[in-house]
Design an enzyme around this catalytic site. Structure first.
Site, PDB file in Angstrom:
ATOM      1  N   LYS A 120       1.096  -1.203  -0.042  1.00  0.00           N
ATOM      2  CA  LYS A 120       0.044  -0.176   0.004  1.00  0.00           C
ATOM      3  C   LYS A 120       0.902   1.331  -0.049  1.00  0.00           C
ATOM      4  O   LYS A 120       0.389   2.402  -0.333  1.00  0.00           O
ATOM      5  CB  LYS A 120      -0.916  -0.065   1.310  1.00  0.00           C
TER       6      LYS A 120
HETATM    7  C1  LIG Z   1      -4.533  -4.503   1.133  1.00  0.00           C
HETATM    8  C2  LIG Z   1      -3.638  -5.821   1.075  1.00  0.00           C
HETATM    9  C3  LIG Z   1      -4.074  -6.751   0.341  1.00  0.00           C
HETATM   10  C4  LIG Z   1      -5.514  -6.575  -0.690  1.00  0.00           C
HETATM   11  O1  LIG Z   1      -5.247  -5.742  -1.685  1.00  0.00           O
HETATM   12  P1  LIG Z   1      -6.635  -5.187  -2.443  1.00  0.00           P
HETATM   13  O2  LIG Z   1      -6.090  -4.057  -3.276  1.00  0.00           O
HETATM   14  O3  LIG Z   1      -7.466  -4.416  -1.426  1.00  0.00           O
HETATM   15  O4  LIG Z   1      -7.155  -6.027  -3.216  1.00  0.00           O
HETATM   16  C5  LIG Z   1      -3.451  -7.973   0.190  1.00  0.00           C
HETATM   17  N1  LIG Z   1      -2.245  -7.973   0.869  1.00  0.00           N
HETATM   18  C6  LIG Z   1      -1.989  -7.099   1.601  1.00  0.00           C
HETATM   19  C7  LIG Z   1      -0.749  -7.133   2.549  1.00  0.00           C
HETATM   20  C8  LIG Z   1      -2.779  -5.845   1.969  1.00  0.00           C
HETATM   21  O5  LIG Z   1      -2.174  -5.011   2.848  1.00  0.00           O
END
Ligand SMILES: *Cc1c(COP(=O)(O)O)cnc(C)c1O
Length: 473
Positions: A120
């Site tokens: 993220k």
């Molecule tokens: C947010 C997250 C996801 C999921 O990603 P999306 O974009 O919501 O599909 C998967 N793995 C981790 C470690 C995350 O922080």
């Protein structure tokens, strides 16, 4: 480039106009009116680019209301080796998203070397710099209100800390995040960061955010903004690393590549879909879910049936524990031929707690390259153990979900890139369960749990959070 709503009843807007908000006024999600196209010659010229130049080549086709030199400067200050420094031994931080080869035609794309050890950061860091830039131009301020169960909140706070014109009010369920995640957020002492620990669960936090956002007068008066996963700025930033990963594992543009994506809110894999629509030679986009397999069910049957938060499992890959995939509407808009009336009809039923059935479009799903699979706790533990034993590489639980499904759906002679969405240090307890040892943690984060913490405890009350925001602005 104008942006339109999937529900077709909001005016088309420029990038800067949709950047600070979430949903379109008609309840839809923003998408570019058309996807810019990269030709074979374009791809060839992009092949040797570093991450920053690649990001500019892509983002400048989607953002045309920020002068090119300013956009370049924002990108250059976002994607630096200093910010994405938590590389594995042997990786070059200058690559920003280095590729890690496990064996022939099987790779991890390291997306989690940023400050909070999850992918993220890739998008949120860009958003922080874009927010600051756009707000400085207009002289405005924004007060970001969000709810988190861990990864989103920390990524948002690290991206927005110290940014002029931005305050962050982040709600999290009191004592329900991991000790590491709590320490990451609560140890921030910046004046513009407000951590609020709510006596309740994540859904209580989410409900408080929704209640405040639904109060249009309050929202306008206090300039409440959002950085949740439907924010278009986040999706757009994530398109870039699909290109980077593609070029890293191919020699020419005739080769195709499969990507496996641990999925929750469908944001990450939606960016892959957009990269593919822009002409990147992706063959399969593999949606990997955990026990919360609403999306796996859709891609196997055409039926989309969100389970509701009461029926959402709490798993050892918690960042994928979603009750409905908030970005999914973007893909469905393309799937139904950009028919916004159809999207309105489908979500009229979903928004009432119902479901929809697009089984008749199953053949078209294949045209978009989508396939799916799911994983459970035992699969994760086994995948983590096998990856360590076979390749000497320690992966986190979410990446393990992706790798497990990738191995099932692998095609002979097609490179498979699994997106590494978090580093193992972020999920210590599950890693100790799998391997019996504490996963390696970057040196600078050792002892983070012992730093002084700044946070406010609050009841799950909309009045209380409103009063708190008023007092602290
Ligand atoms: C947010 C997250 C996801 C999921 O990603 P999306 O974009 O919501 O599909 C998967 N793995 C981790 C470690 C995350 O922080």
């Amino acid at each position: 480039m104008k942006y339109i709503s999937t529900r077709g009843q909001s005016p088309a807007l420029n990038f800067s106009e949709i950047l600070l908000g979430g949903l379109a006024p008609d309840g839809g999600l923003y998408l570019p009116e058309t996807y810019p196209q990269f030709t074979d010659a374009d791809l060839t010229s992009m092949r040797g680019m570093n991450y920053r130049d690649l990001a500019f080549a892509i983002l400048s086709r989607l953002i045309d209301d920020i002068p090119a030199s300013d956009l370049k400067a924002i990108i250059d200050k976002t994607y630096t080796a200093e910010v994405y420094s938590f590389t594995r031994a042997g990786q070059n931080a200058e690559d920003i998203t280095p590729i890690l080869k496990l064996e022939d035609n099987l790779y991890l794309l390291s997306l989690s070397n940023g400050p909070t050890l999850a992918f993220k950061d890739m998008a949120m860091q860009l958003l922080g710099n874009l927010f600051e830039y756009v707000l400085a131009k207009t002289g405005e301020t924004t007060n970001i209100l969000g709810a988190t169960s861990g990864d989103t909140g920390s990524a948002a706070e690290y991206a927005m800390r110290g940014k002029k014109g931005v305050r962050v009010f982040m709600l999290s369920p009191h004592k329900k995040m991991s000790r590491f995640q709590t320490a990451q957020m609560f140890s921030l002492q910046d004046d513009n960061i407000f951590n609020i620990a709510v006596n309740g669960v994540f859904d209580d936090c989410q409900d408080m955010v929704k209640a405040v956002s639904n109060d249009a007068a309050f929202k306008a008066k206090y300039k409440i903004g959002a950085v949740n996963s439907i924010n278009w700025g986040r999706i757009v930033a994530q398109v870039v690393y699909y290109f980077k990963g593609y070029f890293a594992v191919t020699k020419n543009n005739t080769q195709k590549v499969d990507f496996a994506v641990p999925s929750g809110n469908f944001g990450n894999v939606c960016a892959g879909h957009i990269a593919r629509m822009m002409g990147l030679p992706i063959d399969k986009l593999i949606v990997a879910t955990n026990e919360n397999d609403v999306l796996d069910e859709f891609f196997k049957t055409g039926v989309y049936k969100p389970r509701g938060s009461a029926n959402t499992y709490h798993t050892s890959s918690p960042s994928m524990d979603i009750s409905k995939a908030s970005n999914f509407e973007r893909f469905v808009f393309d799937l139904v031929g950009k028919d916004s009336a159809k999207v309105r009809e489908l979500w009229a039923s979903v928004d009432k707690g119902g479901a929809f059935d697009l089984a008749m479009l199953m053949p078209k799903l294949a045209d978009y390259g989508f396939v799916s699979g799911s994983s459970n706790h035992a699969n994760r533990m086994q995948t983590i153990r096998e990856t360590k034993a076979k390749y000497g590489v320690v992966i986190d639980t979410h990446t393990a979900d992706g790798l497990k499904v990738a191995l099932e759906l692998r095609q002979a002679n097609t490179p498979m890139v699994v997106l590494e969405t978090a580093l193992p240090a972020k999920f210590e307890d599950a890693l100790v369960e799998a391997l019996g040892v504490v996963p390696p943690r970057p040196y600078s984060l050792k002892g983070i749990e012992n730093l002084p913490q700044k946070f406010t405890v609050m009841e799950a009350s909309t009045d209380e959070i409103k009063a708190y925001i008023e007092k602290n602005i």
